[in-house]
Every structure is written in structure tokens, then in C-alpha cells.
Design a protein around this motif. Structure first.
Motif, PDB file in Angstrom:
ATOM      1  N   ARG A   6       0.799  -1.224   0.000  1.00  0.00           N
ATOM      2  CA  ARG A   6       0.000   0.000   0.000  1.00  0.00           C
ATOM      3  C   ARG A   6       0.839   1.286   0.000  1.00  0.00           C
ATOM      4  NH1 ARG A   6      -2.240   3.834   3.021  1.00  0.00           N
ATOM      5  NH2 ARG A   6      -4.167   4.698   2.149  1.00  0.00           N
ATOM      6  N   ILE A  35       1.940   2.040  -3.480  1.00  0.00           N
ATOM      7  CA  ILE A  35       0.800   2.378  -4.339  1.00  0.00           C
ATOM      8  C   ILE A  35       0.386   3.829  -4.106  1.00  0.00           C
ATOM      9  CG2 ILE A  35      -1.657   1.940  -4.709  1.00  0.00           C
ATOM     10  CD1 ILE A  35      -1.060  -1.040  -4.282  1.00  0.00           C
ATOM     11  N   VAL A  41      -4.814  -6.688  -5.600  1.00  0.00           N
ATOM     12  CA  VAL A  41      -3.440  -7.184  -5.738  1.00  0.00           C
ATOM     13  C   VAL A  41      -3.482  -8.706  -5.761  1.00  0.00           C
ATOM     14  CG1 VAL A  41      -1.175  -7.324  -4.642  1.00  0.00           C
ATOM     15  CG2 VAL A  41      -2.460  -5.170  -4.588  1.00  0.00           C
ATOM     16  N   ILE A  55      -7.241  -3.404  -1.458  1.00  0.00           N
ATOM     17  CA  ILE A  55      -6.312  -2.338  -1.078  1.00  0.00           C
ATOM     18  C   ILE A  55      -7.045  -1.379  -0.154  1.00  0.00           C
ATOM     19  CG2 ILE A  55      -4.871  -0.439  -1.925  1.00  0.00           C
ATOM     20  CD1 ILE A  55      -4.806  -1.929  -4.645  1.00  0.00           C
TER      21      ILE A  55
END
Length: 319
Positions: free
Chosen positions: A214, A217, A228, A241
């Protein structure tokens, strides 16, 4: 000059000199720890590093105390303890001695200082009370390390030094584990960033293994990603996520029809052979093969989009 002695105060010990000792004993393993307040030991000399005692802060003389008037402060005005001072001057060398990549040393040094060293500094100086942790106050690291002190009616004169040595071993484990986690997150960030580039505008991020994803991202601004996929020991994992660091809300949940199902029941619900598990909370699922995991991810993306992620999301998916 390599010191022969690492000098800190005798008597009851605290987290700051224990954690300072973790750093210094790694860098100077041949040096002997001296716990004393005797003037002949706490006076600077070429053969020693002195910390948390001595009433001075002079890096050139290798004395690092913080109890005196005019004690050192960080640039933002927050106080140092001996741990913060030792980390400031020796932390980068310590990280190099642990074998960290040179490219990561500065980032790890800063992260560890902010998240681990500074709280110890603040507690030791009375600028932060462990009581802010509520019922967990007694389980904070400074509190736990101090439970290793001998009890008040212990009569063995060697008990304090023995307790210090026991606590030092435990403190070392926590320092090395936290630094290992920080360094691992940086390695993961590089892998996730590359995977994001490879994914382009796709909604599903495939990673080569399970890893923290995370932060990378978010840093990459990859707001279009919804799920994911990565291999595990014997199967493949599909996970959502989280929207924020705190809480459990996801950018998109897995389909409600999958919740709590396994094996044949899940295969029947999603129509994917090899689907093996979906958590009742709809944040993680598993499949026996990569193909099955990706097929499930595609279905989850389509349902999320059709279920109302909004026009912006639909536009992104169409790209």
C-alpha cells in the motif's frame, strides 16, 4: 580512534542508554561496557565513548549526555536523550555495519529516528508520557525494558549489571527487527513501483510475492488499482487495497456472493475452477493457480465497477 570502553552510568537502567549500547556494541564489539559514575570513568578520554552520564555533550570528545543545562535539542526543539545523540552520530555507521544498501541508509536512518528513536527520547525527557497509550502504557518498549531491572530488595550486588546485560540482548532484537522491517519496505517499494509501471492503467496489480504494497501504491499515486494478486507458499492470493492507513475500508470489496465460501461452493459461486477461499470480510481470497486468481480478480473488478465506483472509475477501466 577505536574505543576500549563504552561508559554509561551505574544503577538503574533506562531505555535510552540500553538502546545506545545496542548501537555502540555493534560498531565496537571489542569495547567493554563500564557502568559507573566515578569521575575517572566519566571524564572524556581517547580510549572511551561516554553516554547518558558526564554532564556534557561534545561529539568531538565523544561524550553524549543530555541531563545538563543547555542540553541539546533537535532542530524542531524536541529534546534528545543519549539514544538520539548516539543515533545522530553513529546511526549511519551502524546501518552500514548491518549490511544495508548504501542507497537505503539515509532513508532508513530518518525513518528509524522518527518512529523509534524520537519516542524514546521524548519519554526519557518527560516530554511524552507513556500514559497516552492508555491500557497499553505498561507494554511500551521503555516500560518493558525497565521491568528487567532487579527488584528493590535484591541484595546481589551484581544484579543490576546482570539485568542490564539481559535487557541489552532483548533491546538489540527490537532494534534489529525494526530496522529490518524498514529496509524490507524500501525493497518492496522498488518491486511494487516496477509492477505498477508494468500494469499501466490496469486495475489488478500482480506482484512476484507477498510484500507490503500500500505505501508504494499511494506514493506512486496509483489510485486506479483495486486489487493485488501474488503467489503464496502453495496457492495464490487475491487481496483488496485499503483506502487509508487506519481502518479497514477498501477501495473495492470482493463480491458479496463469495463471502465465506470455500472450494466447490466458491467455484460454483464465481464460476472459476481453482477458486478455493474467500474471507467472510471480503478483503482476501485464494485460488489454486495464478490463472484462477487473475480470473477472480477480473470478476471482482467488473462487479466493483458495475456496482458504483463511479464514472471516473469506469473511465479509467476503459483506458
Amino acid at each position: 580512534m577505536i574505543p576500549d570502553f563504552l561508559v554509561t552510568h551505574s544503577g538503574g537502567f533506562h531505555a535510552d542508554e540500553l538502546l545506545s549500547s545496542v548501537i555502540l556494541t555493534r560498531l565496537f564489539p571489542q569495547a567493554r561496557i563500564i557502568r559507573s559514575r566515578a569521575p575517572e570513568w566519566i571524564t572524556p578520554g581517547a580510549d572511551r565513548i561516554i553516554y547518558d552520564v558526564g554532564g556534557q555533550y561534545d561529539a568531538a570528545e565523544r561524550i553524549f549526555d543530555h541531563h545538563q543545562r543547555g542540553a541539546p535539542l533537535r532542530e524542531n526543539g524536541q529534546p534528545y536523550s543519549s539514544f538520539g545523540l548516539i543515533w545522530k552520530h553513529y546511526g549511519r555507521d551502524y546501518l552500514a555495519a548491518l549490511g544495508l544498501s548504501e542507497a537505503h541508509i539515509e532513508a532508513v536512518h530518518t525513518s528509524f529516528d522518527t518512529g523509534f528513536v524520537l519516542p524514546v527520547d521524548l519519554v526519557d525527557n518527560g516530554a511524552l508520557s507513556p500514559s497516552v497509550a492508555g491500557q497499553l502504557a505498561g507494554l511500551t518498549l521503555p516500560a518493558l525494558l525497565e521491568t528487567l531491572k532487579p527488584v528493590f530488595d535484591e541484595t546481589d550486588p551484581k544484579a543490576e549489571d546482570r539485568g542490564f546485560e539481559n535487557a541489552l540482548s532483548i533491546a538489540r532484537s527490537f532494534v534489529e527487527a525494526r530496522i529490518g522491517q524498514i529496509a524490507a519496505k524500501l525493497r518492496a517499494e522498488a518491486l511494487v513501483h516496477q509492477a505498477i509501471e508494468d500494469t499501466g492503467h490496469g486495475r489488478i496489480l500482480e506482484l512476484p510475492m507477498g510484500m507490503p504494497f500500500r505505501p508504494a501504491i499511494v506514493k506512486a499515486g496509483a489510485d486506479h488499482l483495486l486489487f493485488v494478486v501474488h503467489p503464496r507458499d502453495k496457492d495464490w492470493c487475491l487481496t483488496g487495497i485499503r483506502r487509508a492507513d487506519e481502518g479497514f475500508e477498501l477501495r473495492a470489496d470482493l463480491p458479496a456472493a463469495w463471502a465465506g465460501l470455500t472450494n466447490d461452493d466458491l467455484e460454483a459461486a464465481c464460476g472459476v475452477k481453482g477458486a478455493s477461499f474467500c474471507h467472510n470480510g471480503r478483503f482476501i481470497a485464494a485460488a489454486k493457480t495464478r490463472e484462477a486468481a487473475l480470473a477472480m480478480a477480473d470478476l471482482a473488478v467488473n462487479e466493483a465497477i458495475s456496482g458504483g465506483l463511479g464514472q471516473t472509475a469506469a473511465t479509467e477501466l476503459a483506458r
